[in-house]
Enzyme design. Sequence first.
Site, PDB file in Angstrom:
ATOM      1  N   TYR A 151       0.847  -1.200   0.000  1.00  0.00           N
ATOM      2  CA  TYR A 151       0.000   0.000   0.000  1.00  0.00           C
ATOM      3  C   TYR A 151       0.883   1.250   0.000  1.00  0.00           C
ATOM      4  O   TYR A 151       0.508   2.303  -0.525  1.00  0.00           O
ATOM      5  CB  TYR A 151      -0.948  -0.029   1.202  1.00  0.00           C
ATOM      6  CG  TYR A 151      -2.167   0.830   1.041  1.00  0.00           C
ATOM      7  CD1 TYR A 151      -3.040   0.657  -0.028  1.00  0.00           C
ATOM      8  CD2 TYR A 151      -2.463   1.828   1.966  1.00  0.00           C
ATOM      9  CE1 TYR A 151      -4.167   1.458  -0.177  1.00  0.00           C
ATOM     10  CE2 TYR A 151      -3.584   2.625   1.826  1.00  0.00           C
ATOM     11  CZ  TYR A 151      -4.436   2.435   0.751  1.00  0.00           C
ATOM     12  OH  TYR A 151      -5.545   3.231   0.604  1.00  0.00           O
TER      13      TYR A 151
ATOM     14  N   LYS B 112      -3.073   8.468   2.860  1.00  0.00           N
ATOM     15  CA  LYS B 112      -4.312   8.287   3.631  1.00  0.00           C
ATOM     16  C   LYS B 112      -4.120   8.779   5.068  1.00  0.00           C
ATOM     17  O   LYS B 112      -5.062   9.291   5.686  1.00  0.00           O
ATOM     18  CB  LYS B 112      -4.762   6.820   3.628  1.00  0.00           C
ATOM     19  CG  LYS B 112      -5.244   6.307   2.280  1.00  0.00           C
ATOM     20  CD  LYS B 112      -6.507   6.983   1.804  1.00  0.00           C
ATOM     21  CE  LYS B 112      -7.147   6.275   0.619  1.00  0.00           C
ATOM     22  NZ  LYS B 112      -8.154   7.092  -0.064  1.00  0.00           N
TER      23      LYS B 112
HETATM   24  P1  NAD Z   1     -12.662   3.347  -7.988  1.00  0.00           P
HETATM   25  O1  NAD Z   1     -11.571   3.022  -8.916  1.00  0.00           O
HETATM   26  O2  NAD Z   1     -14.030   2.893  -8.302  1.00  0.00           O
HETATM   27  O3  NAD Z   1     -12.701   4.914  -7.679  1.00  0.00           O
HETATM   28  C1  NAD Z   1     -11.544   5.691  -7.641  1.00  0.00           C
HETATM   29  C2  NAD Z   1     -11.916   7.005  -8.307  1.00  0.00           C
HETATM   30  O4  NAD Z   1     -10.825   7.932  -8.211  1.00  0.00           O
HETATM   31  C3  NAD Z   1     -12.236   6.853  -9.801  1.00  0.00           C
HETATM   32  O5  NAD Z   1     -13.537   7.333 -10.060  1.00  0.00           O
HETATM   33  C4  NAD Z   1     -11.190   7.729 -10.473  1.00  0.00           C
HETATM   34  O6  NAD Z   1     -11.686   8.367 -11.637  1.00  0.00           O
HETATM   35  C5  NAD Z   1     -10.924   8.726  -9.347  1.00  0.00           C
HETATM   36  N1  NAD Z   1      -9.709   9.505  -9.580  1.00  0.00           N
HETATM   37  C6  NAD Z   1      -8.412   9.072  -9.655  1.00  0.00           C
HETATM   38  N2  NAD Z   1      -7.599  10.111  -9.986  1.00  0.00           N
HETATM   39  C7  NAD Z   1      -8.403  11.203 -10.108  1.00  0.00           C
HETATM   40  C8  NAD Z   1      -8.173  12.559 -10.465  1.00  0.00           C
HETATM   41  N3  NAD Z   1      -6.958  13.003 -10.791  1.00  0.00           N
HETATM   42  N4  NAD Z   1      -9.234  13.417 -10.495  1.00  0.00           N
HETATM   43  C9  NAD Z   1     -10.479  12.984 -10.212  1.00  0.00           C
HETATM   44  N5  NAD Z   1     -10.763  11.710  -9.866  1.00  0.00           N
HETATM   45  C10 NAD Z   1      -9.733  10.827  -9.840  1.00  0.00           C
HETATM   46  O7  NAD Z   1     -12.183   2.721  -6.587  1.00  0.00           O
HETATM   47  P2  NAD Z   1     -12.764   2.823  -5.095  1.00  0.00           P
HETATM   48  O8  NAD Z   1     -12.188   1.664  -4.406  1.00  0.00           O
HETATM   49  O9  NAD Z   1     -14.228   3.009  -5.114  1.00  0.00           O
HETATM   50  O10 NAD Z   1     -12.024   4.122  -4.532  1.00  0.00           O
HETATM   51  C11 NAD Z   1     -12.721   5.189  -3.918  1.00  0.00           C
HETATM   52  C12 NAD Z   1     -12.000   5.620  -2.662  1.00  0.00           C
HETATM   53  O11 NAD Z   1     -12.111   4.593  -1.685  1.00  0.00           O
HETATM   54  C13 NAD Z   1     -10.505   5.894  -2.846  1.00  0.00           C
HETATM   55  O12 NAD Z   1     -10.156   6.995  -2.027  1.00  0.00           O
HETATM   56  C14 NAD Z   1      -9.885   4.628  -2.269  1.00  0.00           C
HETATM   57  O13 NAD Z   1      -8.570   4.847  -1.829  1.00  0.00           O
HETATM   58  C15 NAD Z   1     -10.835   4.355  -1.143  1.00  0.00           C
HETATM   59  N6  NAD Z   1     -10.810   3.007  -0.569  1.00  0.00           N
HETATM   60  C16 NAD Z   1     -10.827   1.917  -1.385  1.00  0.00           C
HETATM   61  C17 NAD Z   1     -10.797   0.647  -0.823  1.00  0.00           C
HETATM   62  C18 NAD Z   1     -10.793  -0.585  -1.696  1.00  0.00           C
HETATM   63  O14 NAD Z   1     -10.384  -1.638  -1.235  1.00  0.00           O
HETATM   64  N7  NAD Z   1     -11.221  -0.510  -2.927  1.00  0.00           N
HETATM   65  C19 NAD Z   1     -10.760   0.486   0.576  1.00  0.00           C
HETATM   66  C20 NAD Z   1     -10.772   1.616   1.368  1.00  0.00           C
HETATM   67  C21 NAD Z   1     -10.783   2.877   0.779  1.00  0.00           C
END
Ligand code: NAD
Length: 266
Positions: free
Chosen positions: A160, A167
Amino acid sequence: MSYMTGKILAGKRGLIMGVANERSIAWGIAAAAAAQGAELAFSYQMESFGKRVQPLAESVNSNILIECDVAQKGAVERCFHTLSKSWKNIDFVVHALGFSDKNELRGPYLNTSRENFIRTMMISAFSFTETAQSARKMMSNGGALLTLSYIGAQRITPNYNVMGVAKAALESSVRYLAADLGGKNIRVNSLSAGPMKTLAGAAITGARHIYRHSEEAAPLGRNPDIHEVGKSGLYLISDLSSGVTGETHFVDGGFNTVGVPRELKL
Ligand code: NAD
């Protein structure tokens, strides 16, 4: 998937940032909010994402879609400016986005480059501060800002790496922003979700190992699904959490509470 319907967010308006597809965490929260009567607007990173977001937005009766690549200087401010042409006020924002070079989401953190460190921090952490700077101007009646985090902010999670450092900065920003905006009755929280199978989740090397380990070690014996993250998100963006700010709320089946995982059934 059917979400719990009701009126918890009736009369409320919110911007959802970060829907890439129907598996996105942002979409889980958006769907839960819409089922409770919220009016929604969506921002998306770029044209190719916009095409996928449009039918999802339409399915919750939203026709406000704004392109916003947070890596571009001034993009967040422009996004809120565009939004203000449709709505004078908003009640909540969900910031569910992040980015790091996937070549650095493998191997030692020690190898993180200066360029990717800055880019990861800017997109994954600073963009939330920029969001707060613009959103507060449209929150004259108070409001709620919600971002998404992961346990890698607080504990080592293989591969990570710099995303964990970003984060940690994001969770810290949540506390500082909560202090800055509390007087205006704007609450700021983060939801720390367990690992989920999304585009962003898949960018981390060894995601399958992390997913399985969390599932096995979590007291609930499973990782959360998008529906559960949606329901907890609903709590954090609505008056249900009116006394809560500056928090990182875990929605991970209890995984973060475990010291030594139970013995596996073989
Ligand atoms: P996802 O890929 O569906 O969403 C990530 C989003 O970030 C996408 O819509 C992408 O377009 C956007 N993004 C990236 N760079 C960008 C930029 N320059 N400008 C605007 N948007 C941008 O994945 P997700 O898992 O739904 O991620 C959403 C959030 O949740 C993130 O912050 C991620 O770190 C967090 N998260 C994810 C997990 C997991 O396991 N998937 C766990 C905990 C937290």
